[in-house]
Structure formats: structure tokens, C-alpha cells
Scaffold this active site. Structure first.
Site, PDB file in Angstrom:
ATOM      1  CD  GLU A   1      35.723  32.869  43.555  1.00 31.07           C
ATOM      2  OE1 GLU A   1      34.982  33.566  42.827  1.00 31.07           O
ATOM      3  OE2 GLU A   1      35.275  31.975  44.298  1.00 31.07           O
ATOM      4  CG  ASN A   2      36.617  39.830  41.620  1.00 34.73           C
ATOM      5  OD1 ASN A   2      35.538  40.093  41.091  1.00 34.73           O
ATOM      6  ND2 ASN A   2      37.599  39.242  40.940  1.00 34.73           N
TER       7      ASN A   2
ATOM      8  CB  SER B   1      34.921  33.457  36.351  1.00 36.93           C
ATOM      9  OG  SER B   1      35.953  33.398  35.401  1.00 36.93           O
TER      10      SER B   1
ATOM     11  CG  ASP C   1      36.939  39.576  32.627  1.00 40.94           C
ATOM     12  OD1 ASP C   1      37.466  40.330  33.484  1.00 40.94           O
ATOM     13  OD2 ASP C   1      37.468  38.514  32.244  1.00 40.94           O
ATOM     14  N   GLY C   2      37.405  42.634  31.753  1.00 43.67           N
ATOM     15  CA  GLY C   2      38.398  43.297  30.910  1.00 43.67           C
ATOM     16  C   GLY C   2      38.640  44.768  31.237  1.00 43.67           C
TER      17      GLY C   2
ATOM     18  CB  SER D   1      33.843  37.016  41.763  1.00 40.42           C
ATOM     19  OG  SER D   1      35.243  37.105  41.985  1.00 40.42           O
TER      20      SER D   1
ATOM     21  CD  GLU E   1      21.765  28.736  22.943  1.00 37.22           C
ATOM     22  OE1 GLU E   1      22.812  28.703  22.265  1.00 37.22           O
ATOM     23  OE2 GLU E   1      21.089  27.726  23.200  1.00 37.22           O
TER      24      GLU E   1
ATOM     25  NE  ARG F   1      39.050  32.740  33.565  1.00 39.85           N
ATOM     26  CZ  ARG F   1      40.148  33.054  32.888  1.00 39.85           C
ATOM     27  NH1 ARG F   1      40.663  32.199  32.009  1.00 39.85           N
ATOM     28  NH2 ARG F   1      40.762  34.210  33.087  1.00 39.85           N
TER      29      ARG F   1
HETATM   30  C1  IPE Z   1      34.829  37.587  36.731  1.00 37.70           C
HETATM   31  O1  IPE Z   1      35.967  38.215  36.261  1.00 37.70           O
HETATM   32  C2  IPE Z   1      34.233  38.418  37.830  1.00 37.70           C
HETATM   33  C3  IPE Z   1      33.625  39.682  37.425  1.00 37.70           C
HETATM   34  C4  IPE Z   1      33.488  40.112  36.193  1.00 37.70           C
HETATM   35  C5  IPE Z   1      33.123  40.492  38.502  1.00 37.70           C
HETATM   36  P1  IPE Z   1      37.431  37.855  36.834  1.00 37.70           P
HETATM   37  O2  IPE Z   1      38.377  38.751  36.107  1.00 37.70           O
HETATM   38  O3  IPE Z   1      37.426  37.954  38.302  1.00 37.70           O
HETATM   39  O4  IPE Z   1      37.592  36.341  36.407  1.00 37.70           O
HETATM   40  P2  IPE Z   1      38.911  35.481  36.112  1.00 37.70           P
HETATM   41  O5  IPE Z   1      39.795  35.634  37.309  1.00 37.70           O
HETATM   42  O6  IPE Z   1      39.545  36.035  34.879  1.00 37.70           O
HETATM   43  O7  IPE Z   1      38.410  34.081  35.900  1.00 37.70           O
HETATM   44  C1  IPE Z   2      36.161  43.082  35.443  1.00 36.06           C
HETATM   45  O1  IPE Z   2      37.364  43.578  34.968  1.00 36.06           O
HETATM   46  C2  IPE Z   2      35.715  43.760  36.717  1.00 36.06           C
HETATM   47  C3  IPE Z   2      35.927  42.986  37.945  1.00 36.06           C
HETATM   48  C4  IPE Z   2      36.297  41.738  37.998  1.00 36.06           C
HETATM   49  C5  IPE Z   2      35.698  43.664  39.201  1.00 36.06           C
HETATM   50  P1  IPE Z   2      38.764  43.051  35.523  1.00 36.06           P
HETATM   51  O2  IPE Z   2      39.159  43.904  36.671  1.00 36.06           O
HETATM   52  O3  IPE Z   2      38.717  41.604  35.788  1.00 36.06           O
HETATM   53  O4  IPE Z   2      39.711  43.373  34.303  1.00 36.06           O
HETATM   54  P2  IPE Z   2      40.816  42.401  33.685  1.00 36.06           P
HETATM   55  O5  IPE Z   2      40.127  41.105  33.399  1.00 36.06           O
HETATM   56  O6  IPE Z   2      41.880  42.271  34.721  1.00 36.06           O
HETATM   57  O7  IPE Z   2      41.267  43.093  32.460  1.00 36.06           O
HETATM   58 MG    MG Z   3      39.080  39.938  34.714  1.00 35.23          MG
END
Ligand code: IPE
Ligand code: IPE
Ligand code: MG
Length: 241
Positions: free
Chosen positions: A68-69, A197, A21-22, A66, A208, A195
Site C-alpha cells: 500500500e506504500n 496494516s 512505524d512513525g 508495504s 504476542e 493495527r
Molecule cells: C506499515 O506502516 C508499513 C510499514 C511500516 C512499512 P504504514 O504507516 O504504512 O501503515 P498505516 O497506513 O498507518 O496503517
Molecule cells: C514507517 O514510517 C516507514 C514506512 C512505512 C515506509 P512512516 O513513513 O509510516 O511514518 P509515519 O507513520 O507517517 O509517521
Molecule cells: Mg506510518
């Protein structure tokens, strides 16, 4: 390299799972479009997979997209699948060289046709490798996986493949997308969010959990070593005293 264990010297770490994430925030902080973050994030995937091989970790699960993505803007979603296509094309040779079996968790049917073809071909081409498994979670949701597994179990009972009394929390595992993977020992989430997610809800039962504030594109081999040092300080109990 010696196998990684926790303080109470339980079985060595077999299955590491990461919520990558991020990417978006990493790019935003640099004034770049979000997709540039995803691009840099894709480079970390192969680095971390190779680090796991060095560390004798046989199973690695990575959350890439995900259920949800899909709610993200179409441009970002399309860009992510383009990156996934490029990733498979670029690294299939490396998977062969490293003898890594690729498996996918999540429903492939909803993905762009080219992505489905590339993934299915890579899964088939690497199916015979047994030492290392890379499980990429695409169009994946833990709840969705459990519901689909429940339906598969129901059909197996109806067709007499398994008796209802024999369906337990252990045998249910065979109906999950990740049936070939053992339970998760350690789950890492980057980006500072605390979290799950909807990630591997069934497999995380006694994992862990380690949360790091780095954004995924900054999570290098050294960061993984640090995380595993934290893991080695944990004491796992599995409900016992
Ligand atoms: C979780 O990250 C899904 C992936 C890393 C693919 P998200 O960025 O989608 O999760 P939320 O929305 O912050 O919970
Ligand atoms: C994780 O990074 C990758 C995917 C969920 C596809 P994000 O795209 O969620 O990046 P942030 O969390 O918005 O920074
Ligand atoms: Mg994210």
C-alpha cells in the site's frame, strides 16, 4: 545471554517481527522532511538486528515497505528505495561478519532495477548462513503473500508435487515467501498505532502483540529490552487451557 521465554516457560523466542512505524511523524515533530525520519530509521535497523543476535533471537522480520506504500508521493517512494540501496551496500559486510542470512518477503519484480540487483546479490551472498536470519519485507502485503502462496500450492497440486489431501495449514507454510522462517512469537509495532496494516497475517496467528508509542527512529536497544520484558510476562496458551 539466556534465551527469552514467556511466563509459562514455552519454547524460547525464535521469531521477532517489527512494524517499523512513525518515521514521518518523528521527522515532522522536529520540523524536518519525512525522508530524514526514514534515514534515521534505517540506522535503527542494523542496531536492532545486532541486539537480536546478542539476545539469541535467530529470526527477525522487519516491515520496510508495504504493497500500500506505493500510494505515497513519488519523491518519498524513490527516497525510500534509495535508502534501501544504501542500506544494503553499507551493511552487507556487517551481515557477513555477523553471519546473518538475508531473505526478502514481498515481490521483488516491481522494485527499481538497482534495488532488485543489490537485494538478490545480498540474498545469494549470505544464503549459507544458518544461525541468524534477517527477513526484510519489501513491497510486502500479507494478503498478497497468501494469494501468491495459494497459486503456488495450486500449481504444485496440478503438477503432482503435492497431493491435495496433504495440503494443510502446516504444509501450506512452504509456499509462503517466509517459508524458511518459523511462526512469529512476538510482534512489535512502534508509533502508537494499534493495527496490523497487512503485515504477516498468516505467520501472526498466535504471536504476542506489543504496541509501543515511541516512533521507530527512537526505538533503541534499550527499548527492545523493555519490550522483551513485557513478552516475558505473557502467558501463551495456543488454544489450550
Ligand atoms: C506499515 O506502516 C508499513 C510499514 C511500516 C512499512 P504504514 O504507516 O504504512 O501503515 P498505516 O497506513 O498507518 O496503517
Ligand atoms: C514507517 O514510517 C516507514 C514506512 C512505512 C515506509 P512512516 O513513513 O509510516 O511514518 P509515519 O507513520 O507517517 O509517521
Ligand atoms: Mg506510518
Amino acid at each position: 545471554m539466556a534465551k527469552i521465554q514467556t511466563k509459562n516457560k514455552d519454547a524460547p523466542l525464535r521469531h521477532l517481527a517489527i512494524i517499523m512505524d512513525g518515521n514521518g511523524r518523528w521527522a515532522k515533530a522536529k520540523g524536518w522532511p519525512r525522508l530524514r525520519g526514514h534515514q534515521e530509521g534505517a540506522n535503527r535497523v542494523i542496531e536492532i538486528a545486532q541486539a537480536c543476535k546478542k539476545l539469541n533471537i535467530p529470526y527477525l522480520s522487519l516491515f520496510a515497505f508495504s504493497t500500500e506504500n506505493w500510494q505515497r508521493p513519488a519523491g518519498e517512494v524513490n527516497g525510500l528505495f534509495k535508502l534501501l540501496n544504501e542500506f544494503v551496500q553499507k551493511y552487507l559486510k556487517t551481515l557477513h561478519e555477523d553471519q546473518v542470512r538475508l531473505v526478502i518477503s514481498g515481490q521483488l519484480e516491481a522494485l527499481p532495477t538497482l534495488t532488485q540487483t543489490l537485494l538478490k546479490d545480498a540474498i545469494n551472498a549470505t544464503a549459507s548462513y544458518q544461525r541468524y536470519t534477517l527477513n526484510i519485507c519489501v513491497n510486502y502485503g500479507g494478503q498478497d503473500e497468501i494469494v501468491r502462496a495459494a497459486k503456488k500450492a495450486m500449481h504444485a497440486i496440478q503438477n503432482g508435487v503435492i497431493h491435495e489431501v496433504d495440503l494443510t495449514s502446516k504444509t501450506f507454510h512452504q509456499f509462503l515467501d517466509s517459508a524458511v522462517l518459523p511462526p512469529i512469537d512476538c510482534m512489535v509495532r512502534t508509533s502508537g498505532e494499534l493495527r496490523i496494516s497487512n503485515f504477516m497475517l498468516y505467520q501472526l496467528a498466535y504471536a504476542e502483540l506489543i504496541f509501543v508509542s515511541l516512533y521507530w527512529p527512537d526505538f533503541k536497544e534499550e527499548s527492545l529490552f523493555k519490550v522483551l520484558k513485557q513478552y516475558a510476562e505473557r502467558k501463551r496458551r495456543f488454544g489450550q487451557v
